[in-house]
Enzyme design. Structure first.
Site, PDB file in Angstrom:
ATOM      1  N   HIS A   1      -0.163   1.160   9.799  1.00 40.40           N
ATOM      2  CA  HIS A   1      -1.451   1.628   9.268  1.00 40.40           C
ATOM      3  C   HIS A   1      -2.334   2.085  10.417  1.00 40.40           C
ATOM      4  O   HIS A   1      -3.540   2.208  10.275  1.00 40.40           O
ATOM      5  CB  HIS A   1      -2.160   0.523   8.504  1.00 40.40           C
ATOM      6  CG  HIS A   1      -1.289  -0.192   7.536  1.00 40.40           C
ATOM      7  ND1 HIS A   1      -0.592  -1.331   7.862  1.00 40.40           N
ATOM      8  CD2 HIS A   1      -0.959   0.107   6.258  1.00 40.40           C
ATOM      9  CE1 HIS A   1       0.106  -1.718   6.807  1.00 40.40           C
ATOM     10  NE2 HIS A   1      -0.089  -0.870   5.828  1.00 40.40           N
TER      11      HIS A   1
ATOM     12  N   LYS B   1       6.018  -7.374   2.831  1.00 36.42           N
ATOM     13  CA  LYS B   1       5.714  -7.149   4.243  1.00 36.42           C
ATOM     14  C   LYS B   1       4.540  -8.043   4.631  1.00 36.42           C
ATOM     15  O   LYS B   1       3.592  -8.219   3.856  1.00 36.42           O
ATOM     16  CB  LYS B   1       5.366  -5.674   4.492  1.00 36.42           C
ATOM     17  CG  LYS B   1       6.483  -4.712   4.083  1.00 36.42           C
ATOM     18  CD  LYS B   1       6.300  -3.287   4.643  1.00 36.42           C
ATOM     19  CE  LYS B   1       5.045  -2.593   4.181  1.00 36.42           C
ATOM     20  NZ  LYS B   1       4.949  -2.422   2.702  1.00 36.42           N
TER      21      LYS B   1
ATOM     22  N   GLY C   1       0.834  -1.192   0.000  1.00 40.38           N
ATOM     23  CA  GLY C   1       0.000   0.000   0.000  1.00 40.38           C
ATOM     24  C   GLY C   1       0.868   1.240   0.000  1.00 40.38           C
ATOM     25  O   GLY C   1       1.980   1.243   0.542  1.00 40.38           O
ATOM     26  N   SER C   2       0.367   2.323  -0.592  1.00 37.91           N
ATOM     27  CA  SER C   2       1.099   3.593  -0.538  1.00 37.91           C
ATOM     28  C   SER C   2       0.836   4.276   0.796  1.00 37.91           C
ATOM     29  O   SER C   2       0.032   3.810   1.616  1.00 37.91           O
ATOM     30  CB  SER C   2       0.682   4.485  -1.708  1.00 37.91           C
ATOM     31  OG  SER C   2       1.114   3.924  -2.927  1.00 37.91           O
ATOM     32  N   GLY C   3       1.531   5.386   1.025  1.00 34.98           N
ATOM     33  CA  GLY C   3       1.393   6.095   2.292  1.00 34.98           C
ATOM     34  C   GLY C   3       2.564   5.871   3.231  1.00 34.98           C
ATOM     35  O   GLY C   3       2.589   6.405   4.337  1.00 34.98           O
ATOM     36  N   HIS C   4       3.523   5.045   2.767  1.00 34.35           N
ATOM     37  CA  HIS C   4       4.699   4.749   3.599  1.00 34.35           C
ATOM     38  C   HIS C   4       5.965   5.366   3.000  1.00 34.35           C
ATOM     39  O   HIS C   4       7.074   4.965   3.354  1.00 34.35           O
ATOM     40  CB  HIS C   4       4.893   3.240   3.726  1.00 34.35           C
ATOM     41  CG  HIS C   4       3.703   2.513   4.240  1.00 34.35           C
ATOM     42  ND1 HIS C   4       3.152   2.790   5.461  1.00 34.35           N
ATOM     43  CD2 HIS C   4       2.934   1.535   3.683  1.00 34.35           C
ATOM     44  CE1 HIS C   4       2.100   1.994   5.651  1.00 34.35           C
ATOM     45  NE2 HIS C   4       1.945   1.238   4.590  1.00 34.35           N
TER      46      HIS C   4
ATOM     47  N   ASP D   1      -1.264  -8.341   1.078  1.00 36.61           N
ATOM     48  CA  ASP D   1      -0.009  -8.343   0.313  1.00 36.61           C
ATOM     49  C   ASP D   1       0.458  -9.759   0.028  1.00 36.61           C
ATOM     50  O   ASP D   1       0.843 -10.083  -1.103  1.00 36.61           O
ATOM     51  CB  ASP D   1       1.088  -7.585   1.094  1.00 36.61           C
ATOM     52  CG  ASP D   1       0.890  -6.079   1.079  1.00 36.61           C
ATOM     53  OD1 ASP D   1       0.650  -5.508   0.005  1.00 36.61           O
ATOM     54  OD2 ASP D   1       0.963  -5.459   2.152  1.00 36.61           O
TER      55      ASP D   1
END
Lengths: 330, 330
Positions: free
Chosen positions: A218, A104, A53-56, A109
């Site tokens: 998250h 991860k 996921g993006s945001g990291h 994922d």
């Protein structure tokens, strides 16, 4: 929600475009995908793919380049990329010697990377994967069976990336990645929550003097809520938990990563790093390398995570120091 | 106030200690000072010293090392270092060929660096200084006569640092630094304020949907408060102001720095960078290099600043790309 964006559902698309436009010497966007691949291919070397996921950010696109990842796959915010996107990443990374996926440990994922592996095998690309599960805070979590994969993942990128650049085989890289992963322990703390653009409000709430120990990247729950405490007490609490896993002994050679979650000033990260060094020094361990900064963030969450890698092999240190050309690894 | 610190009056001391303990291969603390000096001295080269109030990390200590600064002097948070501290920095930087001071334009800094210059000249160290005043938002400000010095300062560090490493003389470096400074224009925007640890509450307030255009890096007032707007409108507003200075023409060769102020996710910074590229591309200019990330922060302020360097000399690009070994410049 006050963010520098154009539309909540366009954030990842425009971020990927921004990454490609800003760093054309390092990464290129695979057309019609959210995959960023390194520009300087290495024919005959094993490819490395990560993502999630993006945001990291800067994880994982910031680690694409010479000596680290071959490609990064950017899912929606806090959402696994789809198997077809990961498949595109594998194809971009393949240079004839197979591709290693660094995943991860989140259920979505793991499932999607596994499906992408099957798709790629139908193209006759040899694919292996390693699952990173360095977060010792909790055993199962909101999106995870087993331990979560968090900031320690970037150390896996770096060590395995150096070995890939040096010509290691797919089997060797998988074995190395698994050994390194087993030697990495991470634990985090949040001082404030973060807001997913498409959700529009914070994922959880914390009181004005409250912190959450063991937070996930998250915002998944940790193991306790406490009052804000001095940095040295916080360092002690987190290090004691890591000590339960690593069983520190005098002479141990360690690598430390103090990771900012997004909104924590570097000033605070270095105050904390100082306390971590004090505690580890008192144990008689030797910190061979320290990384401090925003390596794997949670949007604008305030907080830090602490990762300690125990150097089971001194060559790992050389691999961490091996020079790279990427957006974010210095 | 929720911060990872031990005591508000110990923050800078412990940060400096944390920097020195974390990166002993790059920087060393000059004993009994808040000066971080590079470990690998370059006898016979001009020394470069910068510094100022702390709270802008990684500026300036993160830019100490081979190819950039010789020493950084860390004042209290948002407070100029004292002349004796700067004097210690000059002595640490001196390798027999003189020392250039790179000073952001704030009254306290200019005065204290000037006094330190006099102290060093009494030691027979030849000292020159350049004043960086890249912030076009306002003409005078809370702590400044004339324009403020902000994120563009790191481009001066990098270009002048590369020239110093290549053996340029003190006079050449001063002339180069002044020419580069004149070619750098910056403007910032805040989405949220920041809290100086010793003060304990935010320096100003912004409504839930309000932003401040032209903000200073210590929270000094800008030129207007507006409602949060789409990233592309924000980019347009800031770029039009920069255009009033640079008068962009087709074929202009530019360097862009999108600088996070501390709490703005890289995701948002890249969305904004994408919009900046779109606007500059439509003007027919050519962006030769783009930097995105937290280069000069304001503690945990949310917001960005936009810097555009017009390449008056193509060699500047080579100097920006010259490889360095520092904590923060990648």
């Amino acid at each position: 929600m006050k963010k520098i964006i154009n539309a909540a559902d366009q954030v990842v698309e425009q971020m990927v475009e921004g990454l490609a436009k800003s760093h054309p010497d390092l990464v290129e966007r695979v057309p019609d995908t959210r995959v960023l691949a390194r520009v300087d291919k290495r024919p005959g070397k094993v490819g490395l793919v990560s993502g999630g996921g993006s945001g990291h950010e800067p994880a994982h696109a910031g680690y694409v380049g010479n000596g680290m990842l071959s490609a990064a796959v950017c899912g929606d915010v806090f959402t696994s990329p789809t198997p077809d996107q990961i498949h595109a990443g594998i194809k971009a990374a393949d240079q004839g010697k197979g591709v290693l996926l660094i995943v991860k440990n989140y259920t979505g994922d793991v499932m999607n990377f596994d499906m992408a592996k099957e798709l790629a095998e139908m193209d006759d690309i040899q694919v292996e994967q390693i699952i990173v599960n360095d977060d010792i805070a909790v055993e199962d979590s909101t999106f995870t069976t087993g331990r979560r994969g968090v900031a320690g993942t970037v150390l896996v990128h770096k060590i395995v990336g150096a070995a890939a650049e040096a010509g290691a085989s797919l089997e060797e890289l998988k074995a190395l990645g698994e050994k390194v992963t087993a030697s990495i322990k991470t634990i985090g703390v949040a001082l404030s929550p973060c807001t997913v653009p498409e959700v529009g409000h914070p994922g959880f709430e914390l009181g004005p003097d409250e912190i959450e120990l063991g937070i996930g990247i998250h915002g998944e729950p940790g193991f306790s809520r406490e009052k804000i405490m001095p940095s040295q007490d916080l360092a002690k609490q987190l290090l004691e938990r890591i000590d339960n896993e690593h069983h520190f002994a005098a002479g141990d050679k360690l690598v430390v990563l103090v990771n900012g979650m997004g909104a924590t000033p570097l000033m605070e990260q270095y105050v904390f790093a100082n306390d971590v060094h004090e505690w580890l020094g008192a144990k008689g361990t030797s910190v061979e390398k320290t990384l401090v900064g925003d390596y794997m963030t949670s949007l604008e969450m305030a907080g830090v995570s602490l990762t300690v890698l125990k150097l089971a092999d001194e060559k790992w240190l050389d691999m961490l120091n091996y020079p790279v050309r990427t957006i974010a690894w210095n």
